[in-house]
Design a protein around this motif. Structure first.
Motif, PDB file in Angstrom:
ATOM      1  N   ALA A  43      56.540  51.860  18.850  1.00 14.63           N
ATOM      2  CA  ALA A  43      56.854  50.665  18.076  1.00 14.63           C
ATOM      3  C   ALA A  43      56.158  50.836  16.729  1.00 14.63           C
ATOM      4  N   TRP A  44      56.366  49.893  15.840  1.00 14.94           N
ATOM      5  CA  TRP A  44      55.782  50.015  14.502  1.00 14.94           C
ATOM      6  C   TRP A  44      55.164  48.692  14.100  1.00 14.94           C
ATOM      7  N   LYS A  45      54.009  48.774  13.460  1.00 12.00           N
ATOM      8  CA  LYS A  45      53.333  47.574  12.972  1.00 12.00           C
ATOM      9  C   LYS A  45      53.278  47.616  11.451  1.00 12.00           C
ATOM     10  N   VAL A  46      53.606  46.483  10.851  1.00 13.10           N
ATOM     11  CA  VAL A  46      53.381  46.303   9.425  1.00 13.10           C
ATOM     12  C   VAL A  46      52.129  45.450   9.345  1.00 13.10           C
ATOM     13  N   MET A  47      51.047  46.067   8.852  1.00 15.58           N
ATOM     14  CA  MET A  47      49.777  45.352   8.882  1.00 15.58           C
ATOM     15  C   MET A  47      49.201  45.159   7.498  1.00 15.58           C
ATOM     16  N   ASN A  48      48.419  44.104   7.398  1.00 11.73           N
ATOM     17  CA  ASN A  48      47.702  43.812   6.165  1.00 11.73           C
ATOM     18  C   ASN A  48      46.300  44.383   6.319  1.00 11.73           C
ATOM     19  N   THR A  49      46.057  45.537   5.722  1.00  7.57           N
ATOM     20  CA  THR A  49      44.753  46.195   5.863  1.00  7.57           C
ATOM     21  C   THR A  49      43.684  45.554   4.988  1.00  7.57           C
ATOM     22  N   ASN A  50      44.044  44.552   4.196  1.00  9.20           N
ATOM     23  CA  ASN A  50      43.079  43.850   3.359  1.00  9.20           C
ATOM     24  C   ASN A  50      42.448  42.662   4.072  1.00  9.20           C
ATOM     25  N   VAL A  51      42.922  42.380   5.290  1.00  9.86           N
ATOM     26  CA  VAL A  51      42.426  41.246   6.067  1.00  9.86           C
ATOM     27  C   VAL A  51      41.983  41.746   7.431  1.00  9.86           C
ATOM     28  N   VAL A  52      40.866  41.195   7.925  1.00  6.57           N
ATOM     29  CA  VAL A  52      40.369  41.530   9.264  1.00  6.57           C
ATOM     30  C   VAL A  52      40.247  40.234  10.045  1.00  6.57           C
ATOM     31  N   ASN A  53      40.763  40.228  11.269  1.00  5.06           N
ATOM     32  CA  ASN A  53      40.645  39.031  12.102  1.00  5.06           C
ATOM     33  C   ASN A  53      39.296  39.014  12.819  1.00  5.06           C
ATOM     34  N   GLY A  54      39.078  37.997  13.629  1.00  2.75           N
ATOM     35  CA  GLY A  54      37.804  37.853  14.338  1.00  2.75           C
ATOM     36  C   GLY A  54      37.531  38.946  15.348  1.00  2.75           C
ATOM     37  N   LEU A  55      38.537  39.707  15.723  1.00  3.66           N
ATOM     38  CA  LEU A  55      38.363  40.810  16.671  1.00  3.66           C
ATOM     39  C   LEU A  55      38.137  42.138  15.960  1.00  3.66           C
ATOM     40  N   GLY A  56      38.134  42.113  14.620  1.00  2.00           N
ATOM     41  CA  GLY A  56      37.891  43.338  13.852  1.00  2.00           C
ATOM     42  C   GLY A  56      39.126  44.180  13.605  1.00  2.00           C
ATOM     43  N   THR A  57      40.305  43.626  13.885  1.00  2.00           N
ATOM     44  CA  THR A  57      41.545  44.364  13.640  1.00  2.00           C
ATOM     45  C   THR A  57      42.338  43.670  12.532  1.00  2.00           C
ATOM     46  N   HIS A  58      43.372  44.321  12.073  1.00  2.00           N
ATOM     47  CA  HIS A  58      44.195  43.787  10.998  1.00  2.00           C
ATOM     48  C   HIS A  58      45.401  43.033  11.570  1.00  2.00           C
ATOM     49  N   PRO A  59      45.703  41.835  11.040  1.00  2.00           N
ATOM     50  CA  PRO A  59      46.912  41.150  11.498  1.00  2.00           C
ATOM     51  C   PRO A  59      48.149  41.937  11.093  1.00  2.00           C
ATOM     52  N   SER A  60      49.155  41.863  11.943  1.00  2.00           N
ATOM     53  CA  SER A  60      50.368  42.639  11.675  1.00  2.00           C
ATOM     54  C   SER A  60      51.563  41.994  12.355  1.00  2.00           C
ATOM     55  N   TYR A  61      52.723  42.517  12.015  1.00  2.00           N
ATOM     56  CA  TYR A  61      53.938  42.214  12.748  1.00  2.00           C
ATOM     57  C   TYR A  61      54.366  43.513  13.405  1.00  2.00           C
ATOM     58  N   LYS A  62      54.667  43.426  14.687  1.00  2.00           N
ATOM     59  CA  LYS A  62      55.043  44.611  15.449  1.00  2.00           C
ATOM     60  C   LYS A  62      56.543  44.595  15.708  1.00  2.00           C
ATOM     61  N   LEU A  63      57.220  45.643  15.251  1.00  2.00           N
ATOM     62  CA  LEU A  63      58.650  45.820  15.492  1.00  2.00           C
ATOM     63  C   LEU A  63      58.806  46.631  16.768  1.00  2.00           C
ATOM     64  N   VAL A  64      59.388  46.015  17.783  1.00  2.00           N
ATOM     65  CA  VAL A  64      59.572  46.651  19.090  1.00  2.00           C
ATOM     66  C   VAL A  64      61.064  46.865  19.317  1.00  2.00           C
ATOM     67  N   PRO A  65      61.507  48.129  19.375  1.00  2.00           N
ATOM     68  CA  PRO A  65      62.932  48.375  19.594  1.00  2.00           C
ATOM     69  C   PRO A  65      63.326  48.080  21.040  1.00  2.00           C
ATOM     70  N   THR A  66      64.506  47.525  21.204  1.00  2.00           N
ATOM     71  CA  THR A  66      65.047  47.354  22.555  1.00  2.00           C
ATOM     72  C   THR A  66      66.402  48.034  22.680  1.00  2.00           C
ATOM     73  N   GLY A  67      67.105  48.183  21.586  1.00  2.00           N
ATOM     74  CA  GLY A  67      68.390  48.853  21.627  1.00  2.00           C
ATOM     75  C   GLY A  67      68.524  49.752  20.413  1.00  2.00           C
ATOM     76  N   ALA A  68      68.076  50.957  20.534  1.00  2.00           N
ATOM     77  CA  ALA A  68      68.165  51.901  19.417  1.00  2.00           C
ATOM     78  C   ALA A  68      68.490  53.269  19.992  1.00  2.00           C
ATOM     79  N   LEU A  69      69.720  53.663  19.837  1.00  2.00           N
ATOM     80  CA  LEU A  69      70.138  54.950  20.372  1.00  2.00           C
ATOM     81  C   LEU A  69      70.430  55.901  19.225  1.00  2.00           C
ATOM     82  N   PRO A  70      70.090  57.163  19.390  1.00  2.00           N
ATOM     83  CA  PRO A  70      70.380  58.110  18.312  1.00  2.00           C
ATOM     84  C   PRO A  70      71.879  58.313  18.158  1.00  2.00           C
ATOM     85  N   PRO A  71      72.311  58.623  16.935  1.00  2.00           N
ATOM     86  CA  PRO A  71      73.745  58.844  16.723  1.00  2.00           C
ATOM     87  C   PRO A  71      74.200  60.122  17.420  1.00  2.00           C
ATOM     88  N   MET A  72      75.425  60.140  17.829  1.00  2.00           N
ATOM     89  CA  MET A  72      75.981  61.321  18.485  1.00  2.00           C
ATOM     90  C   MET A  72      77.009  61.977  17.573  1.00  2.00           C
TER      91      MET A  72
END
Length: 186
Positions: A43-72
């Protein structure tokens, strides 16, 4: 990019239940050309590396594929020459208002790609800037008798999940309701 891997059984993982998540930053357009890998739950995360949350990680949006097939299609086929956007699941480019059509503005009337395949040759930085995620999803459709002459429907989707915006589940502080409010009277 984020991927998960099962750790081998050993002294620190006697029951074989340990899973390790590996995050790899994508910093250029060439690195941002990615393909789905369900074997690692890529999967892929778009994160803001200029911000750190209370857990010490960067907030992000995670793109999770469910239907992605390679072209034939053969890489030298006309469709791949004029719309090579379908050659990768994900493309990441810096935001540019002039880049609006991933396969070029007139893909059906062209013989060569004028979209992502050309833009990404510059290999611009996608690090710490506003980016566009071009997610390519599709399906492998072999026509069934039930699809002719009108195909009912096929569903293709993905998830875009907030990841790390909160230090805990924000629903945990929802006030409790009165005990009888959730139950019907007999």
């Amino acid at each position: 990019m984020t991927e998960s891997f099962a750790e081998p059984i050993g002294p620190d993982n006697p029951h074989g239940l340990s899973v390790v998540v590996r995050n790899v930053p994508l910093r250029t357009e060439q690195e941002g050309m990615q393909d789905v890998d369900f074997g690692t739950q890529r999967a892929w995360k778009v994160m803001n590396t200029n911000v750190v949350n209370g857990l010490g990680t960067h907030p992000s949006y995670k793109l999770v594929p469910t239907g992605a097939l390679p072209p034939m299609f053969d890489p030298d086929s006309p469709v791949m020459k004029r719309a090579n956007v379908i050659g990768h699941t994900l493309w990441v480019t810096p935001n540019d208002p002039g880049e609006r059509w991933p396969a070029g503005e007139f893909v059906n009337q062209s013989v060569a790609d004028t979209g992502l395949g050309e833009w990404t040759k510059a290999n611009r930085s996608i690090d710490n800037t506003d980016v566009v995620l071009w997610y390519v999803f599709g399906l492998h459709h072999i026509t069934r008798p039930e699809d002719w002459p009108v195909m009912p429907v096929d569903v293709v989707s993905f998830w875009l999940k907030p990841f790390g915006f909160f230090d805990r589940n924000p629903a945990l502080d929802v006030p409790a309701t009165e005990s009888d409010a959730c139950h019907a009277e007999s």
